[in-house]
Motif scaffolding. Structure first.
Motif, PDB file in Angstrom:
ATOM      1  N   TYR B 207     -14.550  -6.199   0.933  1.00 58.41           N
ATOM      2  CA  TYR B 207     -15.108  -5.914   2.220  1.00 58.41           C
ATOM      3  C   TYR B 207     -14.036  -5.590   3.290  1.00 58.41           C
ATOM      4  CZ  TYR B 207     -17.670  -6.039   6.598  1.00 58.41           C
ATOM      5  OH  TYR B 207     -18.303  -5.713   7.637  1.00 58.41           O
ATOM      6  N   ARG B 208     -13.004  -6.268   3.265  1.00 56.63           N
ATOM      7  CA  ARG B 208     -11.725  -6.196   4.219  1.00 56.63           C
ATOM      8  C   ARG B 208     -11.181  -4.756   3.774  1.00 56.63           C
ATOM      9  NH1 ARG B 208      -9.476 -12.226   3.476  1.00 56.63           N
ATOM     10  NH2 ARG B 208     -11.043 -12.969   5.092  1.00 56.63           N
ATOM     11  N   THR B 212     -10.796  -1.673   6.441  1.00 57.89           N
ATOM     12  CA  THR B 212      -9.583  -1.032   6.746  1.00 57.89           C
ATOM     13  C   THR B 212      -9.485   0.568   6.509  1.00 57.89           C
ATOM     14  OG1 THR B 212      -8.584  -3.044   6.098  1.00 57.89           O
ATOM     15  CG2 THR B 212      -7.090  -1.180   6.111  1.00 57.89           C
TER      16      THR B 212
END
Lengths: 283, 283
Positions: B207-208, B212
């Protein structure tokens, strides 16, 4: 409403059908490619006989024609078709443009595999039954009838559509109706219009060959291969230019049979000049 | 009727739906493979919010799993699923056997071609979307809902089903609902149950990386290829074993993008131990 409503768009079709539904009526759909003859009329009558409101469609579907087939030559005559439908007490006719049926690229296809499409017309018309299954699925989803009526003249198509409806759990019953024939036995077909007077006479040989073969193979009397070879020879002798197939098959799976021991069908396709004729008969 | 009706057969499903129809209600279908989590519950809530009677289905469909995939290991727990559906005010759950869904050989398939299925999971799961389209078409034809609810978590699947409904003129609206996430951002998925505690921590990186990358490519700031390569590296560094894809695509056609100039989606699939995780995010 006693006259024929002519609708051109999916939304008008759905609105017209919804009015009959709201009045508690059931719907019987008769998908056609136009150039209507008594065979089509019998399908409308079949719907009326079952108490359905007959809804016909007229659409010469480009996706079921091969690149070298007769899409552009296929007979079209809307005014005459509408008059025949009105006389037959059809209530709605859906006559969409190609753009209404295919507003964007048709990326989704419905395919029926297995023995139903492997033989008979399958190898001679690649993509044909996928085009038929997909467009009929679309038409059925547009009109959401209780029943869809199709002629046994296109027996393989009928089996494809029955299987599609069953496999996809469509809430529609596919009803097969008997082939309508000219007094001399020739199966009615829009493509009979292509025949010259002389070809029209020669064309008779197909029905005769089917009847002869059906009598020969009944109850396993004659091996299917023998009857098929004799029928092919008789068609060529009668003036057909090419016999694509003359096959005794299982009536449901359309798998080729060596001997007839249960419900069977004999189906044939042959070329007479520039015309491709098909017919079939129960054994 | 205030409690959940559990039906096992197509005819019981149709009868249960018909009762609500006769009472003038609209139907909202939530097809699932069970192992329900808050994402599924949000689909039931989506149906309720639109005034539909929620009808869920639970069926682990064998035809959408590849030979080396997790069909037999897929989590199953009917009693727990039924309790969650009842608590969510679902009214009908259809939980058929494999034999009820596929009483004979399934010879008919629904295929969505083009860019929607060519990329992302397509090449990694051959046959998967055909299995999904075919079984969802069947389920929709069984229950004949007004709307079908699907999570954006399976974004490619959602686009496949929207396209199928449009191309086949199904009288059903396909509604996409937002992905439901754990408080730390991990997308809810039945397959999260496969993760060990340590893998569960590492899984967060997906998810990060999506967030990003979305910030990087927005308004064409960074070339998609650059963001994709960086994201892939970050996932491997975080402990993912293999990144199948990390792709910036057109939000509707799913065609790969070089630069973001309109509605886009970033989708990823990666393996963590024996678990395959997917997620996606809007740009």
């Amino acid at each position: 409403m006693t006259s024929l409503a002519i609708v051109r768009t999916v939304s008008d079709l759905r609105r017209a059908v919804a009015e009959y539904r709201a009045a508690g009526r059931t719907i019987g759909m008769v998908p056609t490619m136009g150039a209507l003859h008594e065979g089509h009329v019998s399908l409308v009558k079949g719907a009326l006989d079952r108490g359905d409101v007959p809804v016909a469609s007229i659409f010469v579907n480009p996706t079921q024609f091969g690149p070298n087939e007769d899409f552009s030559a296929y007979p079209r005559g809307e005014a005459d078709d509408f008059a025949k439908l009105e006389a037959a007490h059809c209530r709605i006719v859906f006559a969409p443009s190609v753009e209404e049926m295919y507003p964007g690229p048709q990326l989704t296809t419905v395919t029926v595999g297995g023995s139903i499409t492997e033989g008979l017309c399958g190898p001679f018309r690649p993509g044909h039954f996928q085009g038929v299954a997909t467009v009929v699925c679309k038409l059925l989803m547009m009109a959401t009838p209780d029943r869809g009526y199709f002629g046994e003249k296109d027996y393989q198509q009928l089996q494809v559509l029955k299987r599609m409806a069953r496999d996809l759990n469509l809430p529609v019953e596919i009803v097969g109706m008997p082939t309508i024939r000219e007094p001399d036995g020739l199966a009615m077909s829009s493509r009979n219009r292509y025949l010259s007077a002389e070809e029209r006479q020669r064309a008779l040989a197909m029905y005769r060959a089917l009847v002869t073969a059906a009598n020969a193979v009944r109850d396993g009397r004659t091996a299917c291969a023998t009857a098929e070879a004799e029928a092919t020879q008789s068609l060529l002798k009668a003036g057909f230019d090419k016999v694509e197939y003359f096959s005794v098959v299982d009536a449901n799976t359309l798998a080729p049979l060596a001997k007839v021991t249960g419900p069977a069908r004999i189906a044939a396709a042959a070329r007479l000049g520039r015309t491709r004729l098909i017919d079939n008969i129960a054994v």
